[in-house]
Design a protein around this motif. Sequence first.
Motif, PDB file in Angstrom:
ATOM      1  N   LYS A 293      43.714  62.587  10.458  1.00 27.92           N
ATOM      2  CA  LYS A 293      42.247  62.648  10.520  1.00 27.92           C
ATOM      3  C   LYS A 293      41.622  61.355  10.013  1.00 27.92           C
ATOM      4  CE  LYS A 293      38.332  65.500   8.991  1.00 27.92           C
ATOM      5  NZ  LYS A 293      37.531  64.395   8.433  1.00 27.92           N
ATOM      6  N   THR A 294      42.131  60.839   8.904  1.00 29.08           N
ATOM      7  CA  THR A 294      41.589  59.622   8.313  1.00 29.08           C
ATOM      8  C   THR A 294      41.856  58.411   9.206  1.00 29.08           C
ATOM      9  OG1 THR A 294      41.963  60.536   6.116  1.00 29.08           O
ATOM     10  CG2 THR A 294      41.625  58.164   6.253  1.00 29.08           C
ATOM     11  N   ALA A 295      43.080  58.323   9.724  1.00 28.50           N
ATOM     12  CA  ALA A 295      43.443  57.187  10.568  1.00 28.50           C
ATOM     13  C   ALA A 295      42.620  57.162  11.850  1.00 28.50           C
ATOM     14  CB  ALA A 295      44.931  57.245  10.888  1.00 28.50           C
ATOM     15  N   ARG A 296      42.448  58.303  12.478  1.00 28.73           N
ATOM     16  CA  ARG A 296      41.684  58.355  13.722  1.00 28.73           C
ATOM     17  C   ARG A 296      40.207  58.046  13.484  1.00 28.73           C
ATOM     18  NH1 ARG A 296      41.046  62.705  16.514  1.00 28.73           N
ATOM     19  NH2 ARG A 296      41.174  61.747  18.580  1.00 28.73           N
ATOM     20  N   ALA A 297      39.669  58.519  12.370  1.00 30.85           N
ATOM     21  CA  ALA A 297      38.262  58.247  12.063  1.00 30.85           C
ATOM     22  C   ALA A 297      38.004  56.753  11.897  1.00 30.85           C
ATOM     23  CB  ALA A 297      37.850  58.983  10.787  1.00 30.85           C
ATOM     24  N   ALA A 298      39.044  56.012  11.497  1.00 31.02           N
ATOM     25  CA  ALA A 298      38.902  54.564  11.313  1.00 31.02           C
ATOM     26  C   ALA A 298      39.252  53.785  12.579  1.00 31.02           C
ATOM     27  CB  ALA A 298      39.786  54.105  10.170  1.00 31.02           C
ATOM     28  N   GLY A 299      39.569  54.481  13.665  1.00 28.72           N
ATOM     29  CA  GLY A 299      39.835  53.830  14.937  1.00 28.72           C
ATOM     30  C   GLY A 299      41.296  53.607  15.255  1.00 28.72           C
ATOM     31  N   LEU A 300      42.211  54.083  14.389  1.00 33.01           N
ATOM     32  CA  LEU A 300      43.633  53.946  14.674  1.00 33.01           C
ATOM     33  C   LEU A 300      44.023  54.992  15.718  1.00 33.01           C
ATOM     34  CD1 LEU A 300      45.409  51.867  13.190  1.00 33.01           C
ATOM     35  CD2 LEU A 300      46.410  53.759  11.899  1.00 33.01           C
ATOM     36  N   GLN A 301      44.831  54.597  16.682  1.00 33.90           N
ATOM     37  CA  GLN A 301      45.261  55.513  17.728  1.00 33.90           C
ATOM     38  C   GLN A 301      46.572  56.187  17.325  1.00 33.90           C
ATOM     39  OE1 GLN A 301      43.359  56.088  20.604  1.00 33.90           O
ATOM     40  NE2 GLN A 301      41.919  54.851  19.388  1.00 33.90           N
ATOM     41  N   ILE A 302      46.549  57.517  17.344  1.00 38.15           N
ATOM     42  CA  ILE A 302      47.749  58.314  17.075  1.00 38.15           C
ATOM     43  C   ILE A 302      48.152  58.971  18.387  1.00 38.15           C
ATOM     44  CG2 ILE A 302      48.766  60.163  15.683  1.00 38.15           C
ATOM     45  CD1 ILE A 302      47.682  57.911  13.963  1.00 38.15           C
ATOM     46  N   PRO A 303      49.335  58.705  18.925  1.00 35.87           N
ATOM     47  CA  PRO A 303      50.491  58.043  18.314  1.00 35.87           C
ATOM     48  C   PRO A 303      50.688  56.581  18.719  1.00 35.87           C
ATOM     49  CG  PRO A 303      51.219  59.227  20.239  1.00 35.87           C
ATOM     50  CD  PRO A 303      49.725  59.433  20.153  1.00 35.87           C
ATOM     51  N   ASP A 304      49.767  55.978  19.469  1.00 35.34           N
ATOM     52  CA  ASP A 304      50.009  54.621  19.960  1.00 35.34           C
ATOM     53  C   ASP A 304      50.192  53.618  18.828  1.00 35.34           C
ATOM     54  OD1 ASP A 304      49.858  55.396  22.638  1.00 35.34           O
ATOM     55  OD2 ASP A 304      47.678  55.258  22.648  1.00 35.34           O
ATOM     56  N   ASP A 305      49.332  53.696  17.814  1.00 40.41           N
ATOM     57  CA  ASP A 305      49.442  52.782  16.675  1.00 40.41           C
ATOM     58  C   ASP A 305      50.328  53.335  15.566  1.00 40.41           C
ATOM     59  OD1 ASP A 305      47.639  50.868  17.769  1.00 40.41           O
ATOM     60  OD2 ASP A 305      45.964  52.159  17.169  1.00 40.41           O
TER      61      ASP A 305
END
Length: 355
Positions: free
Chosen positions: A272-284
């Motif tokens: 949730k935190t990573a996606r909110a900051a623009g990180l792509q899960i699972p690409d990144d």
Amino acid sequence: MASLNMSKRTRVIRQKTAKIADVARLAGVSVATVSRTLARPEVVIEETRTRVLAAVRDTGYTPNISARNLRVRKTMVVLVAVPDIANPFFAEVLQGIDDTLSAAGYGLIIANLAGSPEKEARYVDLVCAGQADGVLLLCGHVMRSPDRDLRDAGVPLVAACEYIPRESFPQVTINNVDTAREAVRHLVELGHTSIAYLSGPNFNILEQQRLEGYRQALHDAGIATDASLILPGDFTFRTGVEAGRTLLALKPASRPTALFAANDEMAIGLIKTARAAGLQIPDDLSVVGFDGIAYADYCEPTLTTIVQPRRGLGATAAAELIALMTNGRAEPQKDIKLPAMLMLRDSTRPPRRSG
């Protein structure tokens, strides 16, 4: 002076076998009130119940089992000790326990310990006072009060979910080392070589076993364990969020491409935190969790995780306890391992960067 007198009385009482009258005198109530508290605690007001149970503990009084129609099947109640009832993992474990106990005519008391020694001591007093025929330990240790533990109650014990070392009673668990190794091996097989680990509390045996599985999988793949990639956690959503912030603070080139979390709650908080900051899960960042809680199938993306047989753990442990309570089985199964499985969902894929 009053406390000194109480101490003197307690010492005098402990010199001989305590009687119910000793409990009544120390608690300042009638013998009938003591009997009622031990037989039907729910009808006694809390303040009186607390005093009586404290007096039972201080005197070392044990109800006369033979005079009370034996201990077996006397109350038809089982106490289930849970470390934290708010943890969604335990919902299906408790359902498996309740289904099995109910089918055999037993009710249950849920002891939500929540890390409180005072609460734990009260539940030990309750069992030692004859209010449960057996105890299921989901909490990873034998419950205790300042001057005794559950063994003093003389009731059958069975542990589930968290293994308790050096105990002889039945324990129903999974193989945490092997399943954690399988989870990390999945990431390795996808091509990841920089794999972080989000840990549980280091004193917890589940954490110790899952960390060992992580290390073994890296060793098997010829990947050195990097201590900087082991992130602290405590099995809560909150520490998953904190771990996500830690990863986001790293320069993109320094971030791991994958992460294995010691449980699903932390994995979901991190995602949730990573996606909110623009990180792509699972690409990144590919993420694998552990437990298979219901939320894992509804978060975005859905979480690849080790699915524990939660209902089976509860049902098997309850069945073992019923066998001990009803048959007094002389040689119970000591170490029962149930299978867990890796469930592939949408939170893992090969790394975007190669080499």
